[in-house]
Motif scaffolding. Structure first.
Motif, PDB file in Angstrom:
ATOM      1  N   GLU A 307       6.446  27.331  28.142  1.00 23.37           N
ATOM      2  CA  GLU A 307       7.115  26.327  27.587  1.00 23.37           C
ATOM      3  C   GLU A 307       7.453  26.854  25.939  1.00 23.37           C
ATOM      4  OE1 GLU A 307       6.510  21.557  26.501  1.00 23.37           O
ATOM      5  OE2 GLU A 307       5.101  22.602  27.668  1.00 23.37           O
ATOM      6  N   SER A 308       6.512  27.444  25.269  1.00 20.68           N
ATOM      7  CA  SER A 308       6.503  27.900  24.054  1.00 20.68           C
ATOM      8  C   SER A 308       7.683  28.730  23.508  1.00 20.68           C
ATOM      9  CB  SER A 308       5.339  28.417  23.373  1.00 20.68           C
ATOM     10  OG  SER A 308       5.128  29.785  24.075  1.00 20.68           O
ATOM     11  N   TYR A 309       7.841  29.717  24.691  1.00 21.16           N
ATOM     12  CA  TYR A 309       8.988  30.769  24.306  1.00 21.16           C
ATOM     13  C   TYR A 309      10.238  30.118  24.749  1.00 21.16           C
ATOM     14  CZ  TYR A 309       5.773  34.412  23.809  1.00 21.16           C
ATOM     15  OH  TYR A 309       4.519  35.238  23.631  1.00 21.16           O
ATOM     16  N   ARG A 321       4.991  25.881  19.200  1.00 16.70           N
ATOM     17  CA  ARG A 321       3.693  25.875  18.839  1.00 16.70           C
ATOM     18  C   ARG A 321       2.923  24.526  19.116  1.00 16.70           C
ATOM     19  NH1 ARG A 321      -0.026  25.473  14.807  1.00 16.70           N
ATOM     20  NH2 ARG A 321      -0.908  27.564  14.351  1.00 16.70           N
ATOM     21  N   ARG A 322       3.671  23.317  19.424  1.00 16.89           N
ATOM     22  CA  ARG A 322       2.872  22.146  19.953  1.00 16.89           C
ATOM     23  C   ARG A 322       2.483  22.386  21.291  1.00 16.89           C
ATOM     24  NH1 ARG A 322       6.733  19.275  16.988  1.00 16.89           N
ATOM     25  NH2 ARG A 322       8.042  19.176  18.712  1.00 16.89           N
ATOM     26  N   ALA A 323       3.335  23.242  22.223  1.00 14.37           N
ATOM     27  CA  ALA A 323       3.058  23.537  23.463  1.00 14.37           C
ATOM     28  C   ALA A 323       1.742  24.250  23.551  1.00 14.37           C
ATOM     29  CB  ALA A 323       4.244  24.061  24.276  1.00 14.37           C
ATOM     30  N   LEU A 324       1.659  25.351  22.737  1.00 13.18           N
ATOM     31  CA  LEU A 324       0.531  26.118  22.851  1.00 13.18           C
ATOM     32  C   LEU A 324      -0.693  25.354  22.298  1.00 13.18           C
ATOM     33  CD1 LEU A 324       1.735  29.522  21.757  1.00 13.18           C
ATOM     34  CD2 LEU A 324       0.902  28.966  23.775  1.00 13.18           C
ATOM     35  N   ALA A 325      -0.670  24.550  21.130  1.00 16.41           N
ATOM     36  CA  ALA A 325      -1.481  23.626  20.752  1.00 16.41           C
ATOM     37  C   ALA A 325      -2.187  22.853  21.730  1.00 16.41           C
ATOM     38  CB  ALA A 325      -1.231  22.833  19.635  1.00 16.41           C
ATOM     39  N   LEU A 338      -5.487  33.432  21.342  1.00 16.63           N
ATOM     40  CA  LEU A 338      -4.618  34.459  21.055  1.00 16.63           C
ATOM     41  C   LEU A 338      -3.334  34.491  21.287  1.00 16.63           C
ATOM     42  CD1 LEU A 338      -5.064  37.841  20.786  1.00 16.63           C
ATOM     43  CD2 LEU A 338      -5.328  37.797  23.212  1.00 16.63           C
ATOM     44  N   GLN A 339      -2.865  33.693  22.427  1.00 16.82           N
ATOM     45  CA  GLN A 339      -1.706  33.392  22.724  1.00 16.82           C
ATOM     46  C   GLN A 339      -0.881  32.662  21.426  1.00 16.82           C
ATOM     47  OE1 GLN A 339      -1.419  30.990  26.229  1.00 16.82           O
ATOM     48  NE2 GLN A 339      -1.897  32.733  27.390  1.00 16.82           N
ATOM     49  N   MET A 340      -1.784  31.658  20.778  1.00 21.59           N
ATOM     50  CA  MET A 340      -1.108  31.177  19.531  1.00 21.59           C
ATOM     51  C   MET A 340      -0.967  32.321  18.392  1.00 21.59           C
ATOM     52  SD  MET A 340      -0.730  27.911  18.459  1.00 21.59           S
ATOM     53  CE  MET A 340      -1.830  26.585  18.749  1.00 21.59           C
ATOM     54  N   ALA A 341      -1.839  32.970  18.312  1.00 23.53           N
ATOM     55  CA  ALA A 341      -1.923  34.093  17.060  1.00 23.53           C
ATOM     56  C   ALA A 341      -0.431  34.997  17.420  1.00 23.53           C
ATOM     57  CB  ALA A 341      -2.890  34.946  17.210  1.00 23.53           C
ATOM     58  N   ASP A 342      -0.264  35.400  18.748  1.00 25.38           N
ATOM     59  CA  ASP A 342       0.871  36.056  19.128  1.00 25.38           C
ATOM     60  C   ASP A 342       2.164  35.529  18.850  1.00 25.38           C
ATOM     61  OD1 ASP A 342       2.274  38.188  20.276  1.00 25.38           O
ATOM     62  OD2 ASP A 342       1.973  37.748  22.389  1.00 25.38           O
TER      63      ASP A 342
END
Length: 414
Positions: A307-309, A321-325, A338-342
């Motif tokens: 979803e983030s991509y 970013r909200r999706a990863l949050a 780590l996914q958030m950092a990437d």
């Protein structure tokens, strides 16, 4: 056997510091197919000065066997439901045992002649399980060089070598290794189990796919499908659909989508849904929307990353970013951070990437969830503009995986 077991148990009670009692009971446990073999061999290794070939090989072998059983159980669970992230990674105890098993196997091959190649082959399997594919390929090559390896074992070793080479991006070499295996024994031979046939055909297919030999890859996948069990049928169908799509004709693409839809009707799979969604994005919005709606009902970190991509492709960076949050909130482990950092690094948000990377480094599960080279690169890359933190991350990569030469370069760069 029962009397021997009682005798060795009594020896342990009367003289617990003598490793012979533990070794004897471990050997007896092997004859009885007992589950405590790993514990008994580990007790042997814990005694000061004990480094016998039997203890080293026995411990390494039974750790690998226990991990293989664990993988099979998780694969069976995966056919019934989606595994949570914590179920897919090794526990601290499992990871520590794997590392000790790798050490024991290395010590075994360095001290024994290993003329049949069993020690090097075992070392290769353990290294593969630990994600050290280049080292695993080297171990398999050394096993094949041993003087008394039977043709049947050579087939197994060439197949394992091809698998490890494919995992380490050596695609041409992988195809060559699988071809050497086929010269020894055809994949349809009655001497092979259905699992061996499927593993060989799928592995060879993937190597051909990444070597851009698509027609040959498609042929191998078509041969593999009849050998797939219920638990592996959907994964095999997904891979076959990806090969069909890569052939890049309208007919093949339509066939790929339909093949995957038919497979998904019998069982839901997040990787298969993700592939179908990607196909829909590239060709049919209706397929993409249907797959995406199905994915949103699944609680899995991979869905949040997808979803983030999707949001990033639409220019909605904050939505991504909200999706990863949300994924971090549900499961605040090292991999989620780590996914958030990437993601932040890809979007050029270096400060946010650094914060997420620091959170990833600080997690207790860091050692078992961030062993891959690409993952370590994300952490060190995200911290590259903070010299002190970059050096700290570099030191951790060396501390947790000192045998990987590439990790030492992190300290040199910092």
């Amino acid at each position: 056997i029962e009397l021997a077991n009682k005798a060795f148990a009594r020896a342990q009670m009367t003289e617990p510091d003598f490793y012979g009692g533990w070794m004897g009971q471990a050997l007896v446990a092997e004859c009885m197919d007992a589950t405590e073999c790993v514990d008994l061999y580990e007790a042997c290794l814990a005694h000061e000065g004990v480094a016998t070939d039997v203890a080293d090989f026995g411990y390494a072998y039974h750790v690998w066997q226990s991990l293989a059983v664990l993988d099979a159980e998780r694969a069976l669970s995966h056919t019934e439901r989606a595994l949570s992230h914590t179920e897919r990674v090794l526990s601290h105890t499992e990871q520590n045992r794997l590392l000790l098993a790798v050490y024991s196997a290395r010590r075994y091959v360095s001290r024994s002649s290993d003329v049949h190649g069993a020690g090097h082959y075992l070392l290769g399997m353990l290294l593969e399980h630990n994600g050290e594919y280049e080292s695993a390929a080297l171990a398999y090559e050394q096993a094949l060089d041993m003087p008394h390896v039977s043709d049947e074992h050579k087939w197994t070793m060439w197949s394992a070598l091809g698998r490890a080479q494919c995992s380490s991006d050596q695609y041409a070499e992988s195809v060559a290794s699988y071809t050497r295996a086929a010269e020894i024994m055809d994949a349809d031979s009655d001497q092979l189990t259905p699992g061996q046939k499927l593993g060989y055909l799928v592995g060879h297919s993937l190597a051909l796919f990444f070597a851009n030999q698509l027609e040959a890859s498609l042929h191998m996948f078509e041969r593999a499908e009849p050998h797939a069990s219920n638990s592996s049928k959907l994964a095999t169908s997904t891979l076959l659909s990806q090969v069909l799509w890569a052939l890049d004709t309208t007919e093949h693409k339509q066939l790929a989508c339909q093949h995957l839809i038919d497979a998904l009707l019998s069982h839901t799979s997040i990787p298969s849904l993700c592939v179908l969604f990607a196909m829909g994005v590239l060709s049919d919005p209706n397929v993409a929307n249907a797959a995406y709606s199905e994915l949103q009902g699944q609680s899995d970190p991979r869905v949040s990353r997808l979803e983030s991509y999707v949001c990033a492709l639409r220019g909605d960076v904050m939505g991504g970013r909200r999706a990863l949050a949300r994924a971090v909130y549900k499961s605040p482990d090292a991999r989620a951070w780590l996914q958030m950092a990437d993601f932040d690094a890809l979007c050029g948000r270096e400060s946010l990437a650094a914060r997420a990377a620091l959170e990833a480094v600080g997690r207790n599960a860091w050692t078992m969830q961030m062993g891959g080279r690409a993952q370590l690169e994300v952490v060190v890359g995200a911290l590259s503009h903070l010299a002190r933190d970059c050096k700290s991350a570099g030191k951790k990569t060396v501390m947790y995986q000192p045998w990987v030469d590439h990790n030492w370069s992190h300290i040199e760069r910092s």
